[in-house]
Design an enzyme around this catalytic site. Structure first.
Site, PDB file in Angstrom:
ATOM      1  N   LYS A   1      38.255  -6.281  30.661  1.00 37.50           N
ATOM      2  CA  LYS A   1      37.725  -6.677  31.699  1.00 37.50           C
ATOM      3  C   LYS A   1      38.019  -8.129  31.892  1.00 37.50           C
ATOM      4  CE  LYS A   1      32.646  -8.076  31.480  1.00 37.50           C
ATOM      5  NZ  LYS A   1      31.422  -7.935  31.164  1.00 37.50           N
TER       6      LYS A   1
ATOM      7  N   ASP B   1      30.441 -14.748  34.689  1.00 35.58           N
ATOM      8  CA  ASP B   1      29.811 -13.395  34.775  1.00 35.58           C
ATOM      9  C   ASP B   1      28.015 -14.103  35.453  1.00 35.58           C
ATOM     10  OD1 ASP B   1      27.642 -11.419  34.851  1.00 35.58           O
ATOM     11  OD2 ASP B   1      28.261 -11.258  32.869  1.00 35.58           O
TER      12      ASP B   1
ATOM     13  N   LYS C   1      21.979 -14.669  35.024  1.00 36.04           N
ATOM     14  CA  LYS C   1      20.980 -15.292  33.700  1.00 36.04           C
ATOM     15  C   LYS C   1      20.744 -16.536  33.768  1.00 36.04           C
ATOM     16  CE  LYS C   1      25.535 -13.066  32.286  1.00 36.04           C
ATOM     17  NZ  LYS C   1      25.011 -12.683  31.143  1.00 36.04           N
TER      18      LYS C   1
ATOM     19  N   ASP D   1      33.913 -14.642  29.769  1.00 31.95           N
ATOM     20  CA  ASP D   1      33.751 -13.020  30.589  1.00 31.95           C
ATOM     21  C   ASP D   1      35.122 -12.048  31.133  1.00 31.95           C
ATOM     22  OD1 ASP D   1      32.117 -11.263  30.083  1.00 31.95           O
ATOM     23  OD2 ASP D   1      30.822 -11.334  32.510  1.00 31.95           O
TER      24      ASP D   1
ATOM     25  N   ASP E   1      23.446  -7.368  36.391  1.00 34.80           N
ATOM     26  CA  ASP E   1      24.604  -8.282  34.552  1.00 34.80           C
ATOM     27  C   ASP E   1      25.244  -7.584  33.250  1.00 34.80           C
ATOM     28  OD1 ASP E   1      25.070 -10.480  33.140  1.00 34.80           O
ATOM     29  OD2 ASP E   1      23.165 -10.629  32.520  1.00 34.80           O
TER      30      ASP E   1
ATOM     31  N   GLU F   1      27.767  -5.711  34.952  1.00 33.67           N
ATOM     32  CA  GLU F   1      28.810  -5.594  35.508  1.00 33.67           C
ATOM     33  C   GLU F   1      30.249  -4.932  35.266  1.00 33.67           C
ATOM     34  OE1 GLU F   1      27.811  -8.452  33.808  1.00 33.67           O
ATOM     35  OE2 GLU F   1      29.895  -8.784  33.628  1.00 33.67           O
TER      36      GLU F   1
ATOM     37  N   ARG G   1      31.109  -2.953  32.515  1.00 33.80           N
ATOM     38  CA  ARG G   1      30.905  -1.320  32.860  1.00 33.80           C
ATOM     39  C   ARG G   1      31.791  -0.683  33.664  1.00 33.80           C
ATOM     40  NH1 ARG G   1      26.005  -0.821  29.992  1.00 33.80           N
ATOM     41  NH2 ARG G   1      25.513  -3.177  29.108  1.00 33.80           N
TER      42      ARG G   1
HETATM   43  N1  BES Z   1      29.195 -10.727  29.507  1.00 34.77           N
HETATM   44  C1  BES Z   1      27.822 -10.690  29.310  1.00 34.77           C
HETATM   45  C2  BES Z   1      28.345 -10.046  27.602  1.00 34.77           C
HETATM   46  C3  BES Z   1      27.992 -11.245  26.566  1.00 34.77           C
HETATM   47  C4  BES Z   1      27.383 -12.023  26.616  1.00 34.77           C
HETATM   48  C5  BES Z   1      29.697 -11.875  26.151  1.00 34.77           C
HETATM   49  C6  BES Z   1      27.625 -12.767  25.188  1.00 34.77           C
HETATM   50  C7  BES Z   1      29.198 -12.310  25.507  1.00 34.77           C
HETATM   51  C8  BES Z   1      28.383 -12.844  25.274  1.00 34.77           C
HETATM   52  C9  BES Z   1      27.280  -8.563  30.165  1.00 34.77           C
HETATM   53  O1  BES Z   1      28.232  -8.689  30.937  1.00 34.77           O
HETATM   54  C10 BES Z   1      26.247  -8.953  29.659  1.00 34.77           C
HETATM   55  O2  BES Z   1      25.975  -9.316  30.708  1.00 34.77           O
HETATM   56  N2  BES Z   1      26.122  -7.977  29.154  1.00 34.77           N
HETATM   57  C11 BES Z   1      24.016  -7.666  29.211  1.00 34.77           C
HETATM   58  C12 BES Z   1      24.236  -6.382  29.278  1.00 34.77           C
HETATM   59  C13 BES Z   1      22.544  -5.776  29.799  1.00 34.77           C
HETATM   60  C14 BES Z   1      22.074  -6.403  30.962  1.00 34.77           C
HETATM   61  C15 BES Z   1      22.470  -4.271  30.106  1.00 34.77           C
HETATM   62  C16 BES Z   1      23.823  -8.088  27.915  1.00 34.77           C
HETATM   63  O3  BES Z   1      24.543  -8.029  27.173  1.00 34.77           O
HETATM   64  O4  BES Z   1      22.796  -8.956  27.693  1.00 34.77           O
HETATM   65 ZN    ZN Z   2      29.389  -9.631  31.389  1.00 34.72          ZN
HETATM   66 MN    MN Z   3      26.483  -9.113  33.052  1.00 32.40          MN
END
Ligand code: BES
Ligand code: ZN
Ligand code: MN
Length: 486
Positions: free
Chosen positions: A250, A255, A262, A273, A332, A334, A336
């Site tokens: 990834k 992000d 966020k 990220d 968010d 994103e 996947r």
């Molecule tokens: N990059 C984040 C996941 C992440 C969070 C990595 C904290 C490292 C530390 C990812 O893109 C994300 O924002 N995921 C969301 C998904 C949700 C919106 C379904 C999450 O985990 O809150």
């Molecule tokens: Zn992310």
């Molecule tokens: Mn995200």
């Protein structure tokens, strides 16, 4: 850092000597010969027992000169594994660097290939720091230049050096902020690494991305002033490869969450990220030097998730490269979406296996804590092989399930084939299930959710604060195992 196997006598060297000892054992102290008695007495005053992650510095005055010994604990002998040596070596070099030691001699008993390798990995990983943006370098630290390992196995040492330096390279990339590494510059770095090491590397720009049908990657990237890139690196052995595999990362250079933006606390550190993609570059760099008999494709989509006027939106329905449609529930989620195209692309290369690494979900950190990555697989045996290796590399992996049919339903709702978020519960699992939809049938696949261990808020063991380069060593070990059949 230069590292060599060397036979030396403790009386003959002037520089500090590091000695590894087991708990409640004076076995390795024999190496000290004439200094042994004094050192043992001073250690007992300090109440040093050789416990894991303990270190004692002993200084002696010998003929008017100070001799320094760092004695580092390995814990109970029967419980010591590779990672014990790695951790102990890091503890030693962290201290030696602080004390501006330039040359260090090590004694750790009889050493085989794996233990020599682990010690060197720990020593080099422990010496890492990211201070290039400090105008005034911290005066309290120096840089270890030479390391000599008594009775070391030179091939193990060389392998460890390649491994750790590749991991440190990945850490450097992860630690670079979004104003320095964006999708374009990340692709350039991959190209430069490929050039330096004789790898093939093809970079696709935003026009190519759209033409190839990667609407998913394009959608995530288009809200940023810096357009996305898609990168395909290849290592090919000389002669017939024993296997063909792909490693996919990834690569979100930042992000922000996109339109589902966020909040400040959660946006902080999101330069990390891109850790999966940075690991891919590090892995390819290591493999180019180790030259296994395996063909390896290193792949990532690089994008910046931003809420610009051209950003993708919640409700958008987009088509990934493999033809499946995705309805956006949350911009968010994103990672996947970008991986949908990267996994579709990797599925078309004729590889038998794919490993992907992604800082995919906060949910995985809730489930496993920040020091363990989640492992998901469509092939039990493949998963087990990586789990086994992870116990050697110290990169903690723990298996999470993909077989919950009801949970899977949550990403099948909506107006497209898939929804990009399955909601709060089981968030790491529904994310992995989403990815599985883009891996072609018949390909063995492991997904590592490295959201937790890719980046640390505090240093520990052989890690510094910041990017860790997690995943590099386990993946390289796996490829070497495929090649060497050990
Ligand atoms: N990059 C984040 C996941 C992440 C969070 C990595 C904290 C490292 C530390 C990812 O893109 C994300 O924002 N995921 C969301 C998904 C949700 C919106 C379904 C999450 O985990 O809150
Ligand atoms: Zn992310
Ligand atoms: Mn995200």
């Amino acid at each position: 850092m230069e590292v060599k196997a060397l036979s030396f006598k403790v009386e003959e060297v002037k520089d500090p000597v590091g000695i590894f000892v087991f708990e409640d054992s004076t076995e390795n102290l024999q190496f000290l010969e004439g200094f042994r008695e004094q050192v043992e007495r001073l250690l007992s005053v300090e109440n040093f027992k050789g416990k894991e992650e303990s270190l004692s510095k002993v200084s002696l005055l010998v003929d008017g000169e100070v001799r320094v010994f760092y004695v580092v604990g390995l814990g109970k002998k029967e419980r010591a594994g590779e990672d014990t040596y790695r951790t102990a070596a890091a503890l030693l070099t962290k201290r030696a660097n602080k004390e501006k030691v330039k040359r260090l001699y090590l004694y750790a008993g009889e050493l085989d290939f794996r233990t020599s390798k682990a010690i060197v990995e720990g020593a080099i990983l422990g010496s890492y720091r990211f201070d290039k943006y400090k105008t005034k370098k911290e005066e309290a630290t120096g840089e270890l230049e030479e390391l000599y390992l008594q009775g070391g196995h030179q091939e193990g040492i060389d392998r460890g050096k390649v491994m750790a330096e590749a991991q440190n390279f990945t850490r450097d990339l992860v630690n670079e902020p979004g104003n320095v590494i964006n999708p374009i510059t990340l692709a350039e770095i991959a190209q430069r690494v490929a050039q330096e090491h004789g790898l093939e590397c093809k970079v696709y720009d935003e026009k190519d991305i759209q033409e190839m049908g990667m609407q998913a990657l394009w959608s995530v990237g288009k809200g940023s002033a810096t357009p996305p890139r898609f990168v395909h690196m290849v290592y090919k052995p000389q002669g017939e490869p024993k296997a063909k595999i792909a490693v996919v990362g990834k690569g979100l250079t930042f992000d922000s969450g996109g339109l589902n933006i966020k909040t400040g606390d959660y946006m902080r550190t999101m330069k990390m990220d891109k850790s999966g993609a940075c690991a891919v570059i590090g892995i390819m760099k290591a493999l180019a030097q180790l030259k296994p008999m395996v063909e390896v494709h290193g792949i990532f989509g690089a994008a910046e998730n931003m809420p610009g006027g051209t950003a993708y939106r919640p409700d958008d329905i987009i088509r990934a490269m493999n033809g499946k449609t995705i309805e956006i529930d949350n911009t968010d989620a994103e990672g996947r979406v970008t991986l949908a195209d990267a996994l579709s692309y990797a599925s078309n290369l004729g590889v038998s296996r794919i490993i992907d690494m992604a800082t995919l979900t906060g949910a995985c950190m809730v489930a496993l804590g920040e020091y363990t990555a989640g492992l998901f697989t469509n092939d039990e045996e493949f998963g087990e092989e990586l789990l086994k290796l992870s116990r050697l590399t110290g990169e903690r992996l723990w298996k999470l399930p993909l077989d919950d049919k009801r949970l899977r339903e949550k990403i099948k709702k909506g107006e497209g084939d898939l929804l990009n978020s399955g909601g709060r519960y089981g968030g790491a699992i529904t994310a992995a299930m989403f990815l599985e939809e883009f891996v072609e049938e018949g390909i063995k696949w492991v997904h590592l959710d490295i959201a937790g261990p890719a980046h640390l808020r505090e240093e520990f063991s052989y890690y510094a604060k910041g990017g860790t380069g997690f995943g590099v060593r386990t993946c390289v070990e796996y490829v070497m195992k495929l090649s060497e059949g050990t």
